[in-house]
Motif scaffolding. Structure first.
Motif, PDB file in Angstrom:
ATOM      1  N   VAL A  80      -2.217  -8.513  -4.973  1.00 56.19           N
ATOM      2  CA  VAL A  80      -0.861  -7.957  -4.864  1.00 56.19           C
ATOM      3  C   VAL A  80      -0.336  -8.175  -3.448  1.00 56.19           C
ATOM      4  CG1 VAL A  80       0.519  -5.846  -4.941  1.00 56.19           C
ATOM      5  CG2 VAL A  80      -1.208  -6.276  -6.702  1.00 56.19           C
ATOM      6  N   ARG A 112       0.318  -2.918 -11.652  1.00 59.27           N
ATOM      7  CA  ARG A 112       0.357  -3.913 -10.588  1.00 59.27           C
ATOM      8  C   ARG A 112       1.259  -5.075 -11.013  1.00 59.27           C
ATOM      9  NH1 ARG A 112      -5.395  -2.897 -10.663  1.00 59.27           N
ATOM     10  NH2 ARG A 112      -6.121  -1.913  -8.731  1.00 59.27           N
ATOM     11  N   LEU A 113       2.310  -5.320 -10.292  1.00 58.84           N
ATOM     12  CA  LEU A 113       3.201  -6.474 -10.477  1.00 58.84           C
ATOM     13  C   LEU A 113       3.686  -6.612 -11.923  1.00 58.84           C
ATOM     14  CD1 LEU A 113       1.330  -9.161  -8.305  1.00 58.84           C
ATOM     15  CD2 LEU A 113       3.165  -7.611  -7.611  1.00 58.84           C
TER      16      LEU A 113
END
Length: 820
Positions: A65, A97-98
Motif C-alpha cells: 500500500v 486496503r486499496l
C-alpha cells in the motif's frame, strides 16, 4: 532460473530479518522489471511468499500500500501492487486496503476481451469475493473468456468456477435479453446451456435439458429461445478494447456465450417440431458463418450446432432448411455436415441425394405455381412470386386493392398475419437457393422422367416459378413454358415425354440459340439466370496448341478475398494465400459426374517488400495462371503461396499423373469451368475498380489496369454487348447512345463519353480523359423494359452510368463535377 532462485532466497532472507516492507518494494521492482508476468517458474516465488505466516504477509500488504502511494510509483507499478496485494492477502482477515483502486482496475479489465493468465488478475477477483462483494457482470465475462484460452494454470479456472452469476455473459443483445427472464427455472436452463462444449449433445445432456423444460413448458421455451436467437449477431451492447493486430472481437461471438448458443440450438431440437424453429436455426447457421475481419467465420461451432439440431428434427420444414443451407453455405466443415445430414435423410428414405434436395422444397402455402390466396375475415391476402421476390398484396371485402395491411387483419388475425409475413421471407430465401441449385445442374447433367420432372419442377408451387422461365429438352426437343403449356420454338405444345434435361447452349447451333432468345423475348420471359444468353467457351486455336492447359484467363490481378468468396459460391475449393513460407494447391473444382478435377493456378501478389497484405498476413491480391484438367483422383499440384512452379505432391508411392488434353474434355464441362473462371476475373479483377487509375501501390498495376479496363472484351462482356444492341433502342436515351466496338458511346451536353462494356470504366472527350465514377454497391438497372435474364450487375452499372451521363448538366455530385 537464477533470477527465480534469487527471489526465493530474498523472501526467506527478508522474512528472517523482519524486513517485510523492504520485501514489498523488492517484489514490486521484480514485477515491474518483468512487465507483470507472473507465469511459469514464478509460481515457485509466489508459493514461497504464501508460505509466510499471516502476520508477515499482512506487513507485506501494508508495504505494498505504501509503495502504491509513493511518488515514484507509475501506472505499471501501481497495477502490480494491486495484484501482489491480492496474492499476499489470500486467507487473511478482510481488510480495506486499496479497495477503490482495485475496483477501478477491475473496471478497466471489464472492457478487455480477455487477459493472459500470467497477469494473475484472478487475485483481484478473489479479494472482492473475500470482502463479500459481488463481482461486476462485465468483469465476470472477461474472466470467463480468459479461461477459454488454450493454456493457463489452475488458479484462474478455480476462480472462474466461483463466478456463477450471471449465467450468461453480458455484452451481447441476445444474452442480455435472455437474462431478463427471472426465476430459478430459467436460470437453471441458461446455466445448463453454457455447458454445451462438445460437438454434439450427450444423452445425459439431452435428458437434463428436457427435464429443465418441463416446469416452463415447451411452447414457452420455444418462443423465448427463438426471440433470443433473432438478436444474435446484433452489435454488442458495449464495445471491448481491440488491439491493432487483433481480430474484430466486437463483431465475433462471445466464446462463453457461444457455448450457450450451441446449447440453445440443441434444446430447440428436443422440442416439438415447429416451422419457426427451423427458420431460427437456419438463420443462426448463416449468421454464425458471416465473416469477421481477422477471424473468418464468426463461429463455425455454433453453425455446426445449428445444422446438427436441424438434422435431429424430423419435420419437412427442417429438411427444407437443410436443403436451402446446402446451396448457400461455403464454409467447408459446415458444408460437410449439411451433406452428411442430407445423405442420411436420403438413405433413410431410400432416395438419392439429388432427389432429397428436390423433395425438400416446401410449397410455403402456395396453392398454385407462384400464387396463394388467403381469406382473413372480410379481407383477402394474395401471396405472389414476382421474379425473384414474393409479394404480399391486400384487398378489402369489396375486392378493392388496399395499400397496407387492413386494421381488422392486424387486430383479429395477428397469428395468421405473422405466418404470412414469415412465408414471404421463406419464399424469398428459398427462391434464391433454388435458383443457385438449378444453375449448378448443368454440370450435374441430371435427367428426369417426364412425370417426375413435372411434379418436382414445372408444376411445383415454388420451383415452378423458376422452371417455367427456363428451357428444357424433352426427348431431344427443346421446349419452354409459355401461355399455360410447354412449347417448342414455333409455339407447338409439348404435352408428353419420356426423358427431360436442362437445356444448355453448347449443344446447339448459333441459329437455334438466337431463335430461342427471340422466343423468350416474344413471350417476355426473364430467365432467373443466364441460360439462352449463357456464354459458351469453345476450344481456341491457342488452346489446341498448348494442348493440356488454357492461358485464356492468365496474367490477371484479382482481389484475393473477393475471388475466394466467389470460388466457394461456385463450388471451388481454395485456400487463402498467406505471406508465409508455405505451399498450397491451386483453386480446384471436383466434377464427379465426369470423373474430372479442374484447377486454376494462382499465386499471392504482395509486392517486392510484401507490403500488400492484411494485418493477419494474407495477400490482398493474386496473380492468375493456367486452367488445367486432371482425373478426379490424381494427386494435387502444390506451389509456394508467393509464387513459383507447381509440382504434383506424390504421397504413399503415388505416381505422377499428366494433365488431360483439352480436346478430351467434354465441351459442356470446358465451357462451364471456363465460365466460372471468367466470372472470377470479371468480378474480382482490380481492372474493374474505377479508383485505380494510378495503378495502385507504387503504380505497378497501371499497365494491367489500363489494358483490362479498356481492352478487348471477354465472353461475358460480348454477351452484354449483344444484349445492349437490342436494348438500347428501347431506352429513353436511345438517341444519345451508340455501340461501337468495346464501348457504349453516350452523348451528353458537356461531353461525349465511352463506357467500356467489360469493366464499366469511362473515357470522355476530349482526348479520352478518364472519368472516375464509383458505382453504388448494389446498383439497380434503370427501367429499360424487358430484360432476358437476371443477375448481371455490370449491366446495371453501365446503364446507370449511361443514364447519368446522357443528362450530364444535372449532375450534382462534386467529385464528378470536378472532373467535367
Amino acid at each position: 532460473m537464477g533470477e527465480i532462485q534469487k527471489y526465493k532466497d530474498l523472501i526467506r532472507q527478508r522474512a528472517a530479518d523482519g524486513d517485510l516492507e523492504e520485501l514489498a518494494a523488492d517484489l514490486l521492482e521484480a514485477a515491474v522489471a518483468n512487465k507483470g508476468n507472473w507465469a511459469g517458474l514464478w509460481d515457485g516465488v509466489l508459493a514461497r511468499l504464501l508460505e509466510l505466516p499471516p502476520d508477515a504477509r499482512s506487513r507485506i500488504a501494508d508495504g505494498l500500500v505504501t509503495q502504491y502511494h509513493s511518488d515514484q510509483a507509475g501506472p505499471n507499478a501501481r497495477q502490480n501492487a494491486l495484484i501482489l496485494l491480492g496474492i499476499v492477502s489470500r486467507d487473511l482477515p478482510p481488510h480495506d486496503r486499496l479497495t477503490a483502486e482495485r475496483l477501478s482496475l477491475l473496471d478497466g479489465i471489464s472492457r478487455q476481451h480477455s487477459f493472459w493468465w500470467g497477469a494473475r488478475y484472478e487475485n483481484l477477483i478473489e479479494a472482492e469475493l473475500a470482502a463479500g462483494r459481488p463481482v461486476a457482470p462485465a468483469v465476470v465475462a472477461t474472466v470467463r473468456r480468459s479461461v477459454l484460452h488454450a493454456y493457463q494454470n489452475e488458479d484462474l479456472p478455480r476462480t472462474a468456477r466461483k463466478l456463477t452469476e450471471p449465467p450468461l455473459n453480458v455484452g451481447e443483445a441476445w444474452a442480455e435479453e435472455a437474462l431478463r427472464e427471472t426465476g430459478p427455472a430459467w436460470q437453471r436452463v441458461l446455466t445448463h446451456m453454457a455447458t454445451a462444449t462438445a460437438a454434439k449433445p450427450s444423452p445425459k445432456w439431452d435428458k437434463q435439458a428436457a427435464a429443465l423444460v418441463d416446469p416452463l413448458g415447451p411452447d414457452r421455451v420455444r418462443e423465448a429461445v427463438i426471440s433470443w436467437l433473432a438478436l444474435v449477431g446484433r452489435p454488442r451492447t458495449f464495445e471491448l478494447e481491440r488491439g491493432r493486430y487483433e481480430p474484430d472481437v466486437n463483431s465475433a461471438y462471445d466464446p462463453y456465450n457461444a457455448n450457450a448458443l450451441r446449447g440453445l440450438a440443441w434444446l430447440l431440437s428436443l422440442l416439438p417440431a415447429h416451422p419457426d424453429t427451423a427458420r431460427a436455426l437456419g438463420a443462426l447457421v448463416e449468421t454464425s458463418l458471416k465473416k469477421v475481419a481477422g477471424l473468418g467465420p464468426r463461429n463455425p461451432k455454433v453453425a455446426n450446432a445449428g445444422v446438427n439440431a436441424l438434422a435431429r428434427i424430423g419435420s419437412e420444414a427442417a429438411l427444407a432448411e437443410l436443403a436451402r443451407l446446402a446451396t448457400r453455405v461455403t464454409y467447408k466443415n459446415t458444408a460437410k455436415l449439411l451433406d452428411a445430414a442430407l445423405e442420411a435423410r436420403a438413405v433413410a428414405l431410400g432416395l438419392s441425394r439429388e432427389e432429397i434436395e428436390e423433395l425438400a422444397v416446401p410449397a410455403y402455402g402456395l396453392t398454385e405455381v407462384g400464387r396463394a390466396e388467403h381469406r382473413l375475415g372480410e379481407n383477402t391476402a394474395v401471396l405472389e412470386v414476382q421474379g425473384t421476390k414474393a409479394v404480399l398484396t391486400w384487398s378489402n371485402a369489396s375486392g378493392k386493392p388496399v395499400r397496407s395491411v387492413p386494421a381488422a387483419v392486424r387486430r383479429d388475425h395477428a397469428e395468421e398475419l405473422k405466418e404470412l409475413k414469415a412465408a414471404v421471407k421463406d419464399v424469398d430465401k428459398m427462391l434464391s437457393a433454388q435458383s443457385e441449385r438449378l444453375d449448378r445442374q448443368f454440370l450435374a447433367d441430371r435427367t428426369w422422367s417426364y412425370d417426375t420432372w413435372r411434379e418436382r419442377y414445372l408444376d411445383h408451387p415454388l420451383v415452378g416459378t423458376l422452371a417455367r422461365r427456363l428451357l428444357w429438352t424433352v426427348d431431344g426437343t427443346t421446349a419452354g413454358y409459355a401461355d399455360g403449356s410447354l412449347r417448342t420454338v414455333t409455339d407447338t405444345p409439348v404435352t408428353t415425354g419420356t426423358e427431360v434435361r436442362l437445356w444448355h447452349p453448347v449443344d446447339h447451333t448459333p441459329a437455334e440459340i438466337v431463335a430461342w432468345r427471340d422466343w423468350l423475348e416474344r413471350h417476355e420471359i426473364t430467365q432467373p439466370f443466364k441460360q439462352a444468353h449463357r456464354e459458351v467457351y469453345l476450344l481456341t486455336d491457342a488452346e489446341r496448341t498448348t494442348g493440356t492447359y488454357s492461358n485464356r484467363f492468365a496474367a490477371h490481378v484479382l482481389r484475393q478475398h473477393q475471388f475466394h468468396s466467389l470460388a466457394a459460391a461456385r463450388g471451388w475449393r481454395n485456400r487463402l494465400r498467406l505471406a508465409v513460407d508455405d505451399e498450397a494447391p491451386p483453386a480446384g473444382r471436383d466434377l464427379p459426374r465426369w470423373g474430372l478435377r479442374a484447377e486454376y493456378w494462382i499465386e499471392g501478389e504482395g509486392g517486392e517488400d510484401y507490403t500488400d497484405i492484411t494485418d493477419s498476413g494474407t495477400f490482398l491480391r493474386l496473380r492468375t495462371d493456367q486452367v488445367r484438367f486432371y482425373p478426379i483422383g490424381a494427386p494435387e499440384n502444390w506451389a509456394h503461396c508467393a509464387g513459383g512452379e507447381y509440382r504434383m505432391w506424390l504421397r504413399d508411392g503415388a505416381e505422377p499423373v499428366d494433365p488431360l488434353p483439352l480436346t478430351e474434355i467434354p465441351p459442356l464441362v470446358l465451357s462451364e469451368v471456363l465460365r466460372d473462371v471468367d466470372l472470377f476475373v470479371g468480378v474480382a479483377s482490380i481492372g474493374n475498380d474505377p479508383t485505380w487509375q494510378d495503378g495502385g501501390p507504387g503504380g505497378r498495376f497501371r499497365e494491367y489496369w489500363t489494358s483490362y479496363g479498356f481492352g478487348e472484351l471477354n465472353q461475358s462482356a460480348e454477351t452484354r454487348r449483344l444484349l445492349l444492341d437490342r436494348l438500347i433502342p428501347r431506352l429513353a436515351i436511345a438517341d444519345r447512345c451508340t455501340l461501337e466496338g468495346r464501348f457504349l458511346h453516350v452523348k451528353g451536353d458537356r461531353h461525349t463519353y465511352k463506357i467500356h462494356l467489360g469493366s464499366g470504366n469511362i473515357l470522355r472527350t476530349p482526348n479520352d480523359q478518364y472519368l472516375c465514377i464509383v458505382p453504388k454497391s448494389n446498383p439497380s438497372a434503370p427501367q429499360a423494359g424487358y430484360l432476358p435474364y437476371e443477375g448481371d450487375r455490370m449491366l446495371a452499372v453501365i446503364l446507370s452510368k449511361a443514364m447519368m451521363l446522357a443528362d450530364d448538366t444535372k449532375i450534382t455530385d462534386p467529385t464528378i463535377l470536378s472532373q467535367l
